[in-house]
Design an enzyme around this catalytic site. Sequence first.
Site, PDB file in Angstrom:
ATOM      1  N   LYS A 101       0.817  -1.219   0.000  1.00 37.52           N
ATOM      2  CA  LYS A 101       0.000   0.000   0.000  1.00 37.52           C
ATOM      3  C   LYS A 101       0.854   1.274   0.000  1.00 37.52           C
ATOM      4  O   LYS A 101       0.467   2.297  -0.550  1.00 37.52           O
ATOM      5  CB  LYS A 101      -0.947   0.005   1.197  1.00 37.52           C
ATOM      6  CG  LYS A 101      -2.005  -1.087   1.214  1.00 37.52           C
ATOM      7  CD  LYS A 101      -3.000  -0.927   0.084  1.00 37.52           C
ATOM      8  CE  LYS A 101      -4.274  -1.741   0.221  1.00 37.52           C
ATOM      9  NZ  LYS A 101      -4.181  -3.091   0.761  1.00 37.52           N
ATOM     10  N   GLU A 123     -10.206   5.380   2.710  1.00 32.35           N
ATOM     11  CA  GLU A 123     -11.003   4.248   3.181  1.00 32.35           C
ATOM     12  C   GLU A 123     -10.019   3.134   3.526  1.00 32.35           C
ATOM     13  O   GLU A 123      -8.925   3.089   2.968  1.00 32.35           O
ATOM     14  CB  GLU A 123     -11.955   3.794   2.063  1.00 32.35           C
ATOM     15  CG  GLU A 123     -11.341   2.873   1.006  1.00 32.35           C
ATOM     16  CD  GLU A 123     -10.190   3.465   0.197  1.00 32.35           C
ATOM     17  OE1 GLU A 123      -9.991   4.696   0.219  1.00 32.35           O
ATOM     18  OE2 GLU A 123      -9.465   2.686  -0.455  1.00 32.35           O
ATOM     19  N   SER A 379       1.864  -9.835  -0.876  1.00 32.59           N
ATOM     20  CA  SER A 379       1.476  -8.423  -0.771  1.00 32.59           C
ATOM     21  C   SER A 379       1.729  -7.803   0.592  1.00 32.59           C
ATOM     22  O   SER A 379       1.897  -6.590   0.697  1.00 32.59           O
ATOM     23  CB  SER A 379       0.004  -8.268  -1.140  1.00 32.59           C
ATOM     24  OG  SER A 379      -0.808  -9.128  -0.352  1.00 32.59           O
TER      25      SER A 379
HETATM   26  C1  LIG Z   1      -5.061  -4.114   0.809  1.00 33.44           C
HETATM   27  C2  LIG Z   1      -4.362  -5.383   0.705  1.00 33.44           C
HETATM   28  C3  LIG Z   1      -4.681  -6.315  -0.320  1.00 33.44           C
HETATM   29  C4  LIG Z   1      -5.812  -6.131  -1.277  1.00 33.44           C
HETATM   30  O1  LIG Z   1      -5.701  -5.004  -2.088  1.00 33.44           O
HETATM   31  P1  LIG Z   1      -5.319  -5.067  -3.634  1.00 33.44           P
HETATM   32  O2  LIG Z   1      -5.697  -3.724  -4.120  1.00 33.44           O
HETATM   33  O3  LIG Z   1      -6.111  -6.156  -4.259  1.00 33.44           O
HETATM   34  O4  LIG Z   1      -3.856  -5.314  -3.716  1.00 33.44           O
HETATM   35  C5  LIG Z   1      -3.925  -7.455  -0.422  1.00 33.44           C
HETATM   36  N1  LIG Z   1      -2.917  -7.713   0.451  1.00 33.44           N
HETATM   37  C6  LIG Z   1      -2.602  -6.866   1.450  1.00 33.44           C
HETATM   38  C7  LIG Z   1      -1.482  -7.224   2.371  1.00 33.44           C
HETATM   39  C8  LIG Z   1      -3.303  -5.671   1.603  1.00 33.44           C
HETATM   40  O5  LIG Z   1      -2.979  -4.832   2.587  1.00 33.44           O
END
Ligand SMILES: *Cc1c(COP(=O)(O)O)cnc(C)c1O
Length: 394
Positions: A101, A123, A379
């Site tokens: 993020k 948000e 992620s």
């Molecule tokens: C917010 C988040 C997601 C989902 O968001 P995407 O926009 O689909 O990337 C996935 N993994 C983590 C660790 C997140 O914080």
Amino acid sequence: MNATAPGAVIGSVMGEPSATGRFGQFGGRYVPESLVPACAALEAAFRDAWADPAFHERLARLRSEFAGRPTALTPALNLSAQLGVTLLLKREDLAHTGSHKINNVLGQALLAQRMGKTHLIAETGAGQHGVATATAAALFGMRATVYMGERDIARQQLNVFRMELLGAEVIPVTSGSRTLKDATNEAMRAWVAAVDEAHFCLGSVGGPHPYPWLVRELQRVIGEEARAQVPATPDVVVACVGGGSNAAGTFAGFVDTPARLIGVEAAGGAAMTDGRPGVVHGYRSLVLQDDDGQVLEAESIAAGLDYPGVGPEHAHLGTTGRAEYRTVTDGEVLDAVRRLARSEGIICALESAHAVAWVLRAAGTPDLPTGSTVLLTLSGRGDKDMATLAGEVR
Ligand SMILES: *Cc1c(COP(=O)(O)O)cnc(C)c1O
């Protein structure tokens, strides 16, 4: 350095959207009249900044000096041996604040500053985007207001405390399912009311044009770094999909290669699999909805994937067949968190574990034949999920 290289072909795959912000039949700008000028001003500011080498230089410095980029590419040696595939992990869990993020937020905060804005409105679902926004606001000396569903506040206490410690105001949202969908509605309402001084710092590749394009370009760094780090083009590139930003950023680095692109959704929030064309939160995409077009509640153990829509570019990539989408269940996700932790020493976020769960299920099947090389974007890290995991995983 320019993410959309000057002279990039408009309408090319993962290039610039159409003049009205379309990716094929999806995207657009479905907002109240009062927000049209704000969206247009943001688009103009983004075009201007993206053509300015000084902007790219500032962003590059923030990425390396503050966010800890480039993030590592880690071969998952034990799992690879167990599964019969070569699994490479792009470690967004190692980025500052614990997820991808921060890539998006640093770029949007720089843009907001350039536009003379003093207030970031966001948000958040699991709280990772809220934490990243609160972090950037602290760094840039801006005010931050973060809307978060009451249900998510209860299951992501650690991130609420982090946001407050960073000086952000966290506003509980009590409407609807009290999760990300409702928080997004409230944040957009707050933006309408404060549009002169506030920038809406949207966390994924949804929302009205230019957000899906802007956020994908800011997340492209994941795919571009990974492309330079992998020894050869992988057979498969996989990432989890909530709104779709970490997947879009990853795919952007490989869309012009023969690699298969696979997005993995939560079975209870699978807009790509179960959604139908519709409009939500200012854009047209595939949306979970009932026969009357009412947006349905999503349901996932991962708060960050608990969302009924999906970025319009994913809808386009899926419809045209360039990317494929799969779903995994909460049970598979919990198993994947444990398996990755015990075989690689990495505790990933519940969201990221969706991608891992698909690899665990598919390895050795025609969907992911033995001998394949897989690039998987991890992620985020799992710290925020400890309370959930403590009750579920032993
Ligand atoms: C917010 C988040 C997601 C989902 O968001 P995407 O926009 O689909 O990337 C996935 N993994 C983590 C660790 C997140 O914080």
